[in-house]
Design a protein around this motif. Sequence first.
Motif, PDB file in Angstrom:
ATOM      1  N   GLY A  77       0.807  -1.216   0.000  1.00  0.00           N
ATOM      2  CA  GLY A  77       0.000   0.000   0.000  1.00  0.00           C
ATOM      3  C   GLY A  77       0.838   1.263   0.000  1.00  0.00           C
ATOM      4  N   GLU A  78       1.932   1.250   0.746  1.00  0.00           N
ATOM      5  CA  GLU A  78       2.828   2.416   0.784  1.00  0.00           C
ATOM      6  C   GLU A  78       3.440   2.688  -0.586  1.00  0.00           C
ATOM      7  N   ILE A  79       3.855   1.625  -1.280  1.00  0.00           N
ATOM      8  CA  ILE A  79       4.446   1.780  -2.615  1.00  0.00           C
ATOM      9  C   ILE A  79       3.403   2.309  -3.591  1.00  0.00           C
ATOM     10  N   ALA A  80       2.191   1.747  -3.537  1.00  0.00           N
ATOM     11  CA  ALA A  80       1.125   2.208  -4.425  1.00  0.00           C
ATOM     12  C   ALA A  80       0.777   3.672  -4.144  1.00  0.00           C
ATOM     13  N   GLN A  81       0.653   4.024  -2.869  1.00  0.00           N
ATOM     14  CA  GLN A  81       0.305   5.392  -2.504  1.00  0.00           C
ATOM     15  C   GLN A  81       1.378   6.374  -2.979  1.00  0.00           C
ATOM     16  N   ALA A  82       2.645   6.004  -2.822  1.00  0.00           N
ATOM     17  CA  ALA A  82       3.734   6.882  -3.259  1.00  0.00           C
ATOM     18  C   ALA A  82       3.691   7.118  -4.767  1.00  0.00           C
ATOM     19  N   ALA A  83       3.153   6.145  -5.508  1.00  0.00           N
ATOM     20  CA  ALA A  83       3.061   6.275  -6.962  1.00  0.00           C
ATOM     21  C   ALA A  83       1.733   6.881  -7.399  1.00  0.00           C
ATOM     22  N   GLY A  84       0.860   7.188  -6.444  1.00  0.00           N
ATOM     23  CA  GLY A  84      -0.430   7.765  -6.776  1.00  0.00           C
ATOM     24  C   GLY A  84      -1.419   6.760  -7.344  1.00  0.00           C
ATOM     25  N   VAL A  85      -1.265   5.484  -6.963  1.00  0.00           N
ATOM     26  CA  VAL A  85      -2.134   4.413  -7.460  1.00  0.00           C
ATOM     27  C   VAL A  85      -3.094   4.003  -6.348  1.00  0.00           C
ATOM     28  N   GLY A  86      -4.377   3.915  -6.681  1.00  0.00           N
ATOM     29  CA  GLY A  86      -5.369   3.466  -5.709  1.00  0.00           C
ATOM     30  C   GLY A  86      -5.066   2.037  -5.278  1.00  0.00           C
TER      31      GLY A  86
END
Length: 147
Positions: A77-86
């Motif tokens: 989730g942290e990696i996705a959030q950093a990339a702006g991905v839901g």
Amino acid sequence: MFRNLLVPVDGSEIAERAIEQAVGLARQLGASITGFVVMPQPALPTMGTHLASYRQEAKAHEERTEAHARKVLAHFGEIAQAAGVGFDAQVERNDDVASAIAQAATRLGCDMIVMATHGRGAFGQLLFGSQTKRVMAQTHTPLLVLQ
């Protein structure tokens, strides 16, 4: 075309590569990701195992696997959030990993499954099997296999 990617992960090095690739793909597609962890059931008791002892071992197993799943999905989730991905996290307790993945894709409305494979070769697949091949045989959802 692809709006929600199901990405099964287990915390392995190969799963880490799948996370990175799936996040990049989702970002390019404007898609969201559902991170998915399948946790194994506790082993069945053996002959002579005391019920109280088995319950204690089963509870410890469940606590360990749940903590592991939470850690893996929080990282994802942290990696996705950093990339702006839901991102959405899902966990299921099931010994049939392939069926759990195939059914989750349908149940959660995912239009692509992104999986990493160990790439063991024919002999390794003979010894250990291939979850990827099992998923492929059980789903109509497009499957992107990363090696």
